[in-house]
Scaffold this motif. Structure first.
Motif, PDB file in Angstrom:
ATOM      1  N   SER A   1      61.418  81.407  31.323  1.00  0.00           N
ATOM      2  CA  SER A   1      61.980  80.047  31.310  1.00  0.00           C
ATOM      3  C   SER A   1      61.738  79.346  32.626  1.00  0.00           C
ATOM      4  O   SER A   1      61.406  78.149  32.651  1.00  0.00           O
ATOM      5  CB  SER A   1      63.489  80.089  31.064  1.00  0.00           C
ATOM      6  OG  SER A   1      63.764  80.777  29.900  1.00  0.00           O
TER       7      SER A   1
ATOM      8  N   ILE B   1      67.829  81.868  23.554  1.00  0.00           N
ATOM      9  CA  ILE B   1      66.614  82.223  22.818  1.00  0.00           C
ATOM     10  C   ILE B   1      66.945  82.943  21.513  1.00  0.00           C
ATOM     11  O   ILE B   1      66.177  82.892  20.558  1.00  0.00           O
ATOM     12  CB  ILE B   1      65.667  83.022  23.737  1.00  0.00           C
ATOM     13  CG1 ILE B   1      65.123  82.055  24.781  1.00  0.00           C
ATOM     14  CG2 ILE B   1      64.514  83.656  22.970  1.00  0.00           C
ATOM     15  CD1 ILE B   1      64.379  82.686  25.891  1.00  0.00           C
TER      16      ILE B   1
ATOM     17  N   TYR C   1      58.487  81.469  21.381  1.00  0.00           N
ATOM     18  CA  TYR C   1      59.712  81.007  20.705  1.00  0.00           C
ATOM     19  C   TYR C   1      59.774  79.484  20.795  1.00  0.00           C
ATOM     20  O   TYR C   1      59.158  78.885  21.669  1.00  0.00           O
ATOM     21  CB  TYR C   1      60.963  81.636  21.316  1.00  0.00           C
ATOM     22  CG  TYR C   1      61.076  81.466  22.807  1.00  0.00           C
ATOM     23  CD1 TYR C   1      61.605  80.316  23.357  1.00  0.00           C
ATOM     24  CD2 TYR C   1      60.630  82.468  23.678  1.00  0.00           C
ATOM     25  CE1 TYR C   1      61.692  80.151  24.728  1.00  0.00           C
ATOM     26  CE2 TYR C   1      60.718  82.316  25.044  1.00  0.00           C
ATOM     27  CZ  TYR C   1      61.252  81.152  25.564  1.00  0.00           C
ATOM     28  OH  TYR C   1      61.323  80.990  26.914  1.00  0.00           O
TER      29      TYR C   1
END
Lengths: 279, 308
Positions: A124, B45, B57
């Motif tokens: 991320s 997630i 994803y």
């Protein structure tokens, strides 16, 4: 045995220790087996050790692991000292409960969860901040520092708690600043625990397979990852030889850590005795 | 008094406050960023869709035409609840970890008891002897059992040579091997808290009970055991919680019958590359372990802060 009494618990202790050590002794003995078949003894040989040093992939992974181990242990000791200091000397501060929960959670949290969580965070961060660009040594290092800090905090904290606070107070009364007091008084007193915390982190980092597998990238393979992939194929004399070397090195590090911890205990007891406070 | 403090109190105060903030701030922010936030990301997630992309994803938040849409995919959790494989893996993990913990306790308690009763100058060395294996590579110690438990391994050869059995016992790649592995790997974590609890115990209580006519077993059952309860809890949690999430032991010693959630998560992540399902598995595992972790943290924090 030990009490010169053959009580049930002493017998259990004896067999428990045999249970803990016998498999490793067998491993060490079989690493000197000349035969490629692991179960057949065909005489003494050190050829598997020679073969280990010819394996470039293995040597690379050892260097990677050592590199991460040394730097992660050092960082974990610094962070652990700060955490232990603030948990033991700072009294109440905002977020204290949260902080001590975050410190103790990695001690029991299963490795798969820590590994997955760290990896997803790195992914991320890479997509939003552009850092870290790719996974490898740096991401393994960060992950290891994080979970080792929990252990170093516990080790250093227990030492800091035993230390006599009045020595620190005396130094500050005599005009030393908190920083100077820490470096001149506190740090030398807790230094044996720093050494054992460092060695503990170092062995934890060298040993970690699961977390490193999650957060590593294609370019960086640590020693446990190499061992795991060859162990899955079955038992081999070469892995036995490698295992023997690992056992030897780690036992040595553990023994040094124990020795320092024990010596500090004794020094402390002597100090108490001198003060007339037998403890 | 500190001369600097007298000359320039404001500057000194400011510096002290900044120093204090730095000591609190650096480890705090490190743990926040690298430990707490990752769990929030796993939670996020676990609600995403699996996509063939990098990263694999979908994004939860979408901002288009001045409208923020949040798409929560509950499918991963429904998928887990639907497939009996996952449910039995959770049950299997808890069962295996529980039985492993009980065995650890049965073996570890007498060991810790004997250590606590040993002469003082022996205790430190005995403690070292029990702890040393736990410092040695986990992977190597599990690997050592592969060579012992194999069909043509050392144990079977020994038993056949002794004439106890005619055919090799199948132990490797069964749950028996997994139990052996768990007891072997986690025994030191059980013995350590038990020992540190038992060694502190007041011996005069036992003497008093004996004086009043209690039998040895009665003494143990009515005094030693209840007083060592906090050690039992700490040791059990130290074994149970990591054992539930164990990956290496079921992969190396277990067989197809060994359904453990750590192994499934590993396969889901590395073999199927299904990150959202792996995240959902991790979240459910955390929920299963939440109460044991809270019990452990509670006892640990008391310890860490020196309250008792």
């Amino acid at each position: 045995m030990i009490n010169r009494k053959l009580s049930f618990s002493n017998v259990m202790l004896f067999f428990g220790l045999v249970f803990l050590y016998l498999p490793m002794f067998i491993l060490v003995i079989y690493s000197f087996n000349a035969s490629k078949l692991v179960t057949v003894w065909a005489g003494f040989s050190t050829k598997w050790y020679v073969e280990l040093f010819r394996d470039d992939q293995l040597i690379d992974s050892v260097l990677t692991s050592l590199n991460i181990g040394v730097t992660a242990a050092t960082a974990a000791v610094i962070l652990g000292t700060m955490s232990a200091y603030l948990l033991n000397r700072f009294g109440h501060f905002r977020g204290r409960t949260l902080f001590s929960s975050m410190i103790t959670a990695p001690l029991v949290m299963p490795d798969v969860i820590i590994g997955l969580a760290m990896l997803l965070m790195f992914v991320s961060m890479a997509s939003t901040l552009g850092w870290p660009e790719d996974r490898g040594m740096l991401t393994i290092w960060i992950a290891h520092v994080t979970f080792c800090t929990a252990y170093t905090t516990v080790v250093i904290s227990s030492r800091l708690r035993e230390m006599d606070v009045s020595i620190e107070e005396a130094a500050m009364d005599l005009g030393a600043s908190p920083v100077k007091t820490f470096f001149v008084v506190t740090l030398p007193t807790i230094s044996p625990s720093l050494i054992s915390a460092w060695l503990l982190s170092f062995t934890l980092s060298l040993d970690d397979l699961v977390i490193a597998s999650f957060v590593s990238g294609p370019g960086s393979t640590t020693l446990p990852m190499v061992v795991f992939s060859s162990v899955r194929l079955g038992v081999s004399p070469k892995v036995n030889a490698l295992a023997t070397l690992i056992i030897l090195c780690v036992s040595l590090a553990a023994f040094i850590a124990w020795w320092f911890a024990r010596r500090s205990d004794r020094a402390q007891r002597d100090a108490y005795r001198m003060l007339g406070r037998d403890q | 008094m500190n001369i600097k403090k007298l000359l320039n109190p404001d500057w000194y105060e400011l510096r002290a406050r900044m120093g204090r903030r730095a000591v609190i701030g650096i480890p705090f922010i490190w743990l926040l960023v690298f430990f707490l936030i990752p769990f929030a990301i796993v939670l996020k997630i676990s609600f995403a869709y699996t996509e063939i992309a990098i990263p694999p994803y979908s994004s939860l938040f979408d901002y288009a035409d001045e409208a923020l849409t949040i798409v929560l995919n509950l499918g991963n959790y429904l998928w887990l609840a639907d497939d009996p494989l996952y449910i039995s893996a959770y049950m299997g993990s808890v069962e295996i970890a529980f039985i492993g913990t009980v065995w650890c306790l049965l073996v570890g308690y007498p060991m810790a008891y004997a250590m606590a009763k040993a002469p003082k100058n022996w205790q430190s060395a005995l403690l070292m002897a029990v702890l040393l294996p736990s410092w040695t590579s986990f992977l190597i110690r599990i690997y050592a059992w592969m060579g012992i438990l194999r069909n043509n391994g050392l144990l079977n050869n020994l038993l056949m040579w002794l004439g106890v059995i005619d055919e090799p016992l199948v132990i490797l790649n069964t749950n028996v091997a997994v139990y052996i592995g768990i007891v072997y790997a986690y025994l030191p974590f059980m013995v350590l808290p038990l020992y540190s609890n038992l060694v502190k115990m007041d011996k005069s209580l036992i003497e008093a009970a004996q004086d009043l006519g209690a039998k040895p077993f009665e003494c143990f059952y009515k005094i030693t055991l209840p007083l060592s309860m906090s050690g039992i809890i700490a040791g059990s949690m130290l074994v149970f919680i990591p054992a539930v999430g164990e990956v290496v032991i079921p992969q190396l010693l277990g067989g197809p019958e060994t359904l453990m959630i750590g192994k499934i998560l590993w396969q889901e992540f590395f073999n199927n590359r299904d990150w959202p399902v792996a995240s959902a598995l991790a979240i459910v595992m955390l929920l299963v372990l939440l109460i044991p972790i809270m019990i452990f943290n509670h006892s640990r924090q008391k310890d860490l802060e020196g309250r008792s």
